[in-house]
Design a protein around this motif. Structure first.
Motif, PDB file in Angstrom:
ATOM      1  N   ASN A  27       0.830  -1.210   0.000  1.00 60.74           N
ATOM      2  CA  ASN A  27       0.000   0.000   0.000  1.00 60.74           C
ATOM      3  C   ASN A  27       0.862   1.256   0.000  1.00 60.74           C
ATOM      4  O   ASN A  27       0.558   2.227  -0.708  1.00 60.74           O
ATOM      5  N   GLU A  28       1.923   1.239   0.797  1.00 57.59           N
ATOM      6  CA  GLU A  28       2.808   2.407   0.857  1.00 57.59           C
ATOM      7  C   GLU A  28       3.469   2.659  -0.497  1.00 57.59           C
ATOM      8  O   GLU A  28       3.542   3.805  -0.953  1.00 57.59           O
ATOM      9  N   GLU A  30       2.345   1.805  -3.495  1.00 55.20           N
ATOM     10  CA  GLU A  30       1.327   2.310  -4.420  1.00 55.20           C
ATOM     11  C   GLU A  30       0.985   3.763  -4.125  1.00 55.20           C
ATOM     12  O   GLU A  30       0.852   4.580  -5.046  1.00 55.20           O
TER      13      GLU A  30
END
Length: 68
Positions: A27-28, A30
């Motif tokens: 997530n980080e 992206e």
């Protein structure tokens, strides 16, 4: 590149679950790319870089927590 993020829970204890850490890292990665793209687009359209940074910080500050 910066050092890996130390993810902690609400009590300050490190998150140790491998799957959770994998999702957080993905997530980080992206989000960093998306933010960079948004920032670069704004600059190409003539937005002041400092103004765009402030806007992004304000957006993060306005995030709402889920009821845990």
């Amino acid at each position: 590149m910066s050092s890996p993020t130390l993810w902690t829970d609400r009590q300050g204890a490190p998150i140790a679950c491998v799957e959770k850490l994998k999702v957080l890292r993905e997530n980080e990665t992206e989000l960093r790319q998306t933010l960079q793209d948004v920032f670069e687009d704004a600059l190409l359209m003539g937005v002041d870089p400092d103004a765009m940074r402030r806007h992004l910080v304000d957006m993060v500050a306005a995030l709402k927590e889920l009821n845990a």
